[in-house]
Design an enzyme around this catalytic site. Sequence first.
Site, PDB file in Angstrom:
ATOM      1  CG  LEU A  46      41.169  38.592  51.697  1.00 13.42           C
ATOM      2  CD1 LEU A  46      42.573  39.178  51.816  1.00 13.42           C
ATOM      3  CD2 LEU A  46      40.137  39.678  51.901  1.00 13.42           C
ATOM      4  CG  ASP A  47      36.885  39.281  45.979  1.00 11.87           C
ATOM      5  OD1 ASP A  47      36.294  38.276  46.412  1.00 11.87           O
ATOM      6  OD2 ASP A  47      36.315  40.368  45.765  1.00 11.87           O
ATOM      7  NE  ARG A  48      44.340  34.613  40.457  1.00 10.84           N
ATOM      8  CZ  ARG A  48      44.498  33.557  39.679  1.00 10.84           C
ATOM      9  NH1 ARG A  48      43.440  32.848  39.297  1.00 10.84           N
ATOM     10  NH2 ARG A  48      45.691  33.184  39.283  1.00 10.84           N
ATOM     11  CB  VAL A  50      41.177  41.822  47.612  1.00 11.35           C
ATOM     12  CG1 VAL A  50      41.354  42.586  48.917  1.00 11.35           C
ATOM     13  CG2 VAL A  50      40.026  42.404  46.797  1.00 11.35           C
TER      14      VAL A  50
END
Length: 383
Positions: A46-48, A50
């Site tokens: 997951l994106d940082r 998010v």
Amino acid sequence: MKILYTDKEIVVAVKPYGVLSEDAGEGSMPALLAPYVGKVFPVHRLDRAVGGVMVYARTKSAAAVLSRAVAERKLGKEYAAVVEGAPSTPEGELRDLLFKDARQNKSFVVDTPRRGAREAVLTYRATGSAVVEGKTFTRLSIALETGRSHQIRVQFSSRGMPLVGDGKYGSRTKAAHVALFSTGLAFQHPKTGEALSFTAEVPSDFPWSAFAATTYEIEHKYLIAMPDMDALAARPDCRKLSITQTYLLACAGQTHRVRRVCENENVTFYETRKRRVSALRAVEEERPLTESEYQDLLTLQDPTRQPIEKLRYRVPYGGHTVEIDVYPFWQDRAIAEVEVEREGDFVALPPFIKVLAEVSDDKRYKNVNLARSVPKDDISRLL
């Protein structure tokens, strides 16, 4: 660290905002999980910026199986997002070519194929709309078919709907975090093959808080003597539905179900997620399904619960709709339900209903529990 599930092979946890999902030393998810479960192996990311549900492998063999599931798109991912503005249709598919500029760590939609450009596909459904200080925001439920870098963020931003709080992709609305959250994962256990499903609630701060008041179901429930079903069905204001209700795997404190509803030979399908917050009140989200989607979700059935079959009679009375549910396992009793707008609202029931007891706070009479065990109370003294 909120851990939803763990065994010898996997751990499922909720990644906080601002934390790296892959192994990057102190402060990353693997490091934060280590004190609880030891070494873990990342299988997706997951994106940082998010937060939300993630699964990690605890063995190399589990990591290999889960990584293969990710590559074959067999790891189901669901997200919630809040965007500025509103999509042109309440649900749809977005399909783009995305190119990632590694130097800027930013993705872009491109019109023509080029080296490094990859197809990105998602489907979305609007689940709420709110106006705050003159600005329109839309809450979306999103299913990813591909997993490209910053995919959800750039696909909506490219259409003039940046995610709230996502300054990197054009948002001008201040928020503590990018309004994107991984709300659900579904996959097969890497060792047993069991179908697993996990969900997490979105944060309670802005912009999620702008939609909180629109998702409550407030319901009174009564145990009643078996009504005269022929007389009910003969009423011109009565609707008769045949319902099959199947409960799916869900986290503790939540329910996840699908329903097949037949009325006058017309068949419809629904998915419902519910989290109870009091005896009368629950947070509920429901959406219609295609028959294919319904059949797919049935593979996630909770093996500890049987499908509920019932006839439902819907009768308007006293400004509310009274729903009378008749079950095949009872010959002398049924359940009446009335949904209200506020917990203190007065409820009037039709004179042809004989109430035996209010069971709004009796967990045994919740449908999710009837699917597991039917109360055997002797109600002869109440009849």
